[in-house]
Design a protein around this motif. Structure first.
Motif, PDB file in Angstrom:
ATOM      1  N   ALA A 175      37.211  41.034  28.669  1.00 57.74           N
ATOM      2  CA  ALA A 175      37.832  40.023  29.534  1.00 57.74           C
ATOM      3  C   ALA A 175      38.620  40.687  30.667  1.00 57.74           C
ATOM      4  O   ALA A 175      38.572  40.235  31.818  1.00 57.74           O
ATOM      5  CB  ALA A 175      38.749  39.120  28.716  1.00 57.74           C
ATOM      6  N   GLU A 176      39.333  41.752  30.358  1.00 57.08           N
ATOM      7  CA  GLU A 176      40.090  42.476  31.388  1.00 57.08           C
ATOM      8  C   GLU A 176      39.154  43.154  32.385  1.00 57.08           C
ATOM      9  O   GLU A 176      39.431  43.197  33.576  1.00 57.08           O
ATOM     10  CB  GLU A 176      41.003  43.523  30.734  1.00 57.08           C
ATOM     11  CG  GLU A 176      42.170  42.928  29.986  1.00 57.08           C
ATOM     12  CD  GLU A 176      43.153  42.235  30.917  1.00 57.08           C
ATOM     13  OE1 GLU A 176      43.437  42.762  32.005  1.00 57.08           O
ATOM     14  OE2 GLU A 176      43.621  41.146  30.542  1.00 57.08           O
ATOM     15  N   ILE A 177      38.050  43.679  31.881  1.00 63.71           N
ATOM     16  CA  ILE A 177      37.064  44.312  32.775  1.00 63.71           C
ATOM     17  C   ILE A 177      36.477  43.267  33.719  1.00 63.71           C
ATOM     18  O   ILE A 177      36.359  43.513  34.922  1.00 63.71           O
ATOM     19  CB  ILE A 177      35.964  45.010  31.952  1.00 63.71           C
ATOM     20  CG1 ILE A 177      36.545  46.203  31.187  1.00 63.71           C
ATOM     21  CG2 ILE A 177      34.819  45.462  32.848  1.00 63.71           C
ATOM     22  CD1 ILE A 177      35.601  46.817  30.179  1.00 63.71           C
ATOM     23  N   GLU A 178      36.144  42.095  33.200  1.00 55.31           N
ATOM     24  CA  GLU A 178      35.604  41.025  34.040  1.00 55.31           C
ATOM     25  C   GLU A 178      36.621  40.584  35.083  1.00 55.31           C
ATOM     26  O   GLU A 178      36.263  40.309  36.227  1.00 55.31           O
ATOM     27  CB  GLU A 178      35.177  39.828  33.184  1.00 55.31           C
ATOM     28  CG  GLU A 178      33.874  40.034  32.463  1.00 55.31           C
ATOM     29  CD  GLU A 178      32.695  40.260  33.399  1.00 55.31           C
ATOM     30  OE1 GLU A 178      32.616  39.598  34.452  1.00 55.31           O
ATOM     31  OE2 GLU A 178      31.859  41.118  33.077  1.00 55.31           O
ATOM     32  N   LYS A 179      37.887  40.534  34.694  1.00 54.35           N
ATOM     33  CA  LYS A 179      38.949  40.150  35.631  1.00 54.35           C
ATOM     34  C   LYS A 179      39.050  41.179  36.762  1.00 54.35           C
ATOM     35  O   LYS A 179      39.178  40.810  37.936  1.00 54.35           O
ATOM     36  CB  LYS A 179      40.276  40.057  34.875  1.00 54.35           C
ATOM     37  CG  LYS A 179      41.421  39.562  35.680  1.00 54.35           C
ATOM     38  CD  LYS A 179      42.659  39.435  34.800  1.00 54.35           C
ATOM     39  CE  LYS A 179      43.884  39.161  35.627  1.00 54.35           C
ATOM     40  NZ  LYS A 179      45.098  39.142  34.811  1.00 54.35           N
ATOM     41  N   ALA A 180      38.958  42.452  36.431  1.00 47.08           N
ATOM     42  CA  ALA A 180      39.017  43.504  37.444  1.00 47.08           C
ATOM     43  C   ALA A 180      37.785  43.460  38.358  1.00 47.08           C
ATOM     44  O   ALA A 180      37.899  43.673  39.568  1.00 47.08           O
ATOM     45  CB  ALA A 180      39.135  44.873  36.767  1.00 47.08           C
ATOM     46  N   ILE A 181      36.619  43.166  37.785  1.00 45.10           N
ATOM     47  CA  ILE A 181      35.398  43.051  38.589  1.00 45.10           C
ATOM     48  C   ILE A 181      35.517  41.875  39.557  1.00 45.10           C
ATOM     49  O   ILE A 181      35.151  41.977  40.730  1.00 45.10           O
ATOM     50  CB  ILE A 181      34.154  42.925  37.690  1.00 45.10           C
ATOM     51  CG1 ILE A 181      33.876  44.247  36.976  1.00 45.10           C
ATOM     52  CG2 ILE A 181      32.934  42.494  38.492  1.00 45.10           C
ATOM     53  CD1 ILE A 181      32.774  44.167  35.934  1.00 45.10           C
ATOM     54  N   LYS A 182      36.052  40.760  39.066  1.00 45.68           N
ATOM     55  CA  LYS A 182      36.242  39.583  39.929  1.00 45.68           C
ATOM     56  C   LYS A 182      37.188  39.914  41.083  1.00 45.68           C
ATOM     57  O   LYS A 182      36.964  39.486  42.221  1.00 45.68           O
ATOM     58  CB  LYS A 182      36.801  38.407  39.129  1.00 45.68           C
ATOM     59  CG  LYS A 182      35.859  37.873  38.097  1.00 45.68           C
ATOM     60  CD  LYS A 182      34.784  37.032  38.721  1.00 45.68           C
ATOM     61  CE  LYS A 182      33.955  36.394  37.638  1.00 45.68           C
ATOM     62  NZ  LYS A 182      32.587  36.213  37.986  1.00 45.68           N
ATOM     63  N   LEU A 183      38.245  40.679  40.821  1.00 46.11           N
ATOM     64  CA  LEU A 183      39.162  41.079  41.883  1.00 46.11           C
ATOM     65  C   LEU A 183      38.444  41.953  42.901  1.00 46.11           C
ATOM     66  O   LEU A 183      38.609  41.778  44.111  1.00 46.11           O
ATOM     67  CB  LEU A 183      40.367  41.827  41.303  1.00 46.11           C
ATOM     68  CG  LEU A 183      41.348  42.380  42.332  1.00 46.11           C
ATOM     69  CD1 LEU A 183      41.988  41.255  43.140  1.00 46.11           C
ATOM     70  CD2 LEU A 183      42.403  43.232  41.653  1.00 46.11           C
ATOM     71  N   GLY A 184      37.621  42.885  42.438  1.00 47.68           N
ATOM     72  CA  GLY A 184      36.858  43.735  43.335  1.00 47.68           C
ATOM     73  C   GLY A 184      35.883  42.939  44.188  1.00 47.68           C
ATOM     74  O   GLY A 184      35.728  43.200  45.385  1.00 47.68           O
TER      75      GLY A 184
END
Length: 88
Positions: free
Chosen positions: A49-58
């Motif tokens: 979930a944290e990885i997906e959140k970081a990808i969305k920010l990118g």
């Protein structure tokens, strides 16, 4: 297998942002340095979930950078071809 596809997505996003940073309008803004620091800061993430959140920010940053380039291009064209109501 999911970790490998996530890794490939992250690498593709990094490459795309790095490519976009070449033409960043403000040369004093350290786009590549900030990009690298952002990815290195999130390198330890393991929670999906944290990885997906970081990808969305990118991806958000990518879209905003593309919008900035479009705006710059539009403003340049507007200066090159003045409208009928502008004094010449």
């Amino acid at each position: 297998m999911a970790g490998n596809t996530t890794r490939l997505r992250v690498l593709a996003l990094y490459k795309e942002l790095h490519r976009l940073g070449r033409d960043y309008p403000d040369p004093s803004y350290d786009f590549h340095g900030k990009l690298r620091r952002m990815f290195e800061k999130n390198r330890h993430l393991t929670d999906q979930a944290e990885i997906e959140k970081a990808i969305k920010l990118g991806e958000y940053i990518k879209n905003e950078t593309l919008a900035l380039y479009s705006l710059r291009k539009y403003r340049h064209l507007k200066r090159m071809y003045p409208g009928p109501d502008s004094p010449s």
